[in-house]
Scaffold this active site. Structure first.
Site, PDB file in Angstrom:
ATOM      1  N   HIS A   1      -6.894  -5.002  10.263  1.00 20.08           N
ATOM      2  CA  HIS A   1      -6.974  -6.390  10.754  1.00 20.08           C
ATOM      3  C   HIS A   1      -8.050  -6.532  11.834  1.00 20.08           C
ATOM      4  CE1 HIS A   1      -3.260  -7.407   8.660  1.00 20.08           C
ATOM      5  NE2 HIS A   1      -2.648  -6.416   9.263  1.00 20.08           N
TER       6      HIS A   1
ATOM      7  N   SER B   1      -2.050  -2.597   6.085  1.00 19.33           N
ATOM      8  CA  SER B   1      -1.676  -2.914   7.460  1.00 19.33           C
ATOM      9  C   SER B   1      -0.893  -1.748   8.059  1.00 19.33           C
ATOM     10  CB  SER B   1      -0.897  -4.233   7.494  1.00 19.33           C
ATOM     11  OG  SER B   1      -0.664  -4.659   8.811  1.00 19.33           O
ATOM     12  N   ALA B   2       0.394  -1.921   8.369  1.00 20.27           N
ATOM     13  CA  ALA B   2       1.192  -0.826   8.914  1.00 20.27           C
ATOM     14  C   ALA B   2       1.191   0.378   7.983  1.00 20.27           C
ATOM     15  CB  ALA B   2       2.617  -1.304   9.169  1.00 20.27           C
TER      16      ALA B   2
ATOM     17  N   GLY C   1       3.640  -4.753   8.239  1.00 16.48           N
ATOM     18  CA  GLY C   1       4.703  -5.212   9.129  1.00 16.48           C
ATOM     19  C   GLY C   1       4.510  -4.564  10.485  1.00 16.48           C
TER      20      GLY C   1
ATOM     21  N   GLU D   1     -10.417  -7.832   7.392  1.00 12.44           N
ATOM     22  CA  GLU D   1      -9.554  -8.370   6.352  1.00 12.44           C
ATOM     23  C   GLU D   1     -10.288  -8.375   5.010  1.00 12.44           C
ATOM     24  OE1 GLU D   1      -7.051  -8.018   7.980  1.00 12.44           O
ATOM     25  OE2 GLU D   1      -6.110  -9.966   8.386  1.00 12.44           O
TER      26      GLU D   1
END
Length: 241
Positions: A158, A121-122, A88, A193
């Protein structure tokens, strides 16, 4: 210490959450006899945080509860068998970790009790020394940069090195090179990814479901394309076989 630091959560909209890392995650869960996990979903600003916990329960085959369902966030971490940190907005996530007083409890859980940490991710960004190499926007005016510091090197999730037609701004490579120029003593690992780093029993491994490389950015050195973690041996305190 056991860390799973994933670039992203899904490879397709209809794919299971963390599906591309399921073999390694399921093996770890089975080996440790884990039956439940605590999800930290603060990074999810516009999505359904409770649904994220449901999706993870299905994907991992264990009971997953959001940290917001506990009367005490700190006690939830202190009792956790497994810590999951969702993707997020990295800035919002990191600020909430500090505001909720969770930084030290998470550090102690992972380092002292050997509780596995899975972040994508985050959640991957905040596992590093700081969030300065996130791709996200600082959506709140109060900014906190220091993060959990579980992994000693900055990561850029990413990562993509494709050139978008019509885009006249700096490429990701240029931005990461700028970071290293301003911070010459630091390095950045760029994860594509479908790839992740796994630390287990002081050993570091790299996995890519697409058999792709990761990139290593260092000041005044050529960008290095790597297919294994041997290039990181001088940067991390783990074995890189």
């Amino acid at each position: 210490m056991e860390l799973f630091l994933l670039s992203n959560g899904k490879l397709a909209d209809d794919a299971p959450l963390l599906g591309y890392a399921q073999p390694q995650l399921h093996a770890m869960i089975a080996q440790r006899g884990i039956t439940s996990a605590v999800l930290i979903p603060y990074a999810i600003i516009r999505g359904d945080q409770q649904q994220r916990a449901v999706d993870l329960s299905v994907s991992l085959g264990i009971s997953v509860r959001s940290i917001q369902d506990f009367s005490s966030a700190v006690e939830a971490i202190e009792q956790a068998e497994l810590i999951l940190v969702s993707g997020g907005n990295t800035w919002f996530l990191n600020q909430m970790l500090h505001e909720k007083g969770l930084v030290v409890p998470i550090q102690r859980a992972v380092r002292e009790r050997n509780v596995p940490y899975v972040g994508w991710s985050a959640g991957c960004n905040v596992a590093t020394p700081s969030i300065r190499t996130t791709n996200d926007m600082p959506v709140r005016s109060t900014v906190v940069l220091p993060a959990l510091g579980l992994f000693p090197v900055q990561i850029n999730p990413h990562y993509i090195d494709a050139h978008v037609s019509g885009h006249m701004g700096e490429t990701r490579d240029e931005r990461l090179a700028e970071f290293c120029a301003v911070n010459p003593d630091e390095s950045v690992i760029a994860l594509r990814e479908g790839s992740f780093l796994h630390v287990s029993e002081d050993r570091l491994n790299y996995f890519s479901v697409r058999d792709e490389d990761f990139k290593l950015f260092r000041h005044n050195q050529p960008i290095q394309r790597c297919y294994d973690v041997s290039a990181l041996q001088s940067l991390v305190p783990f074995r890189c076989d």
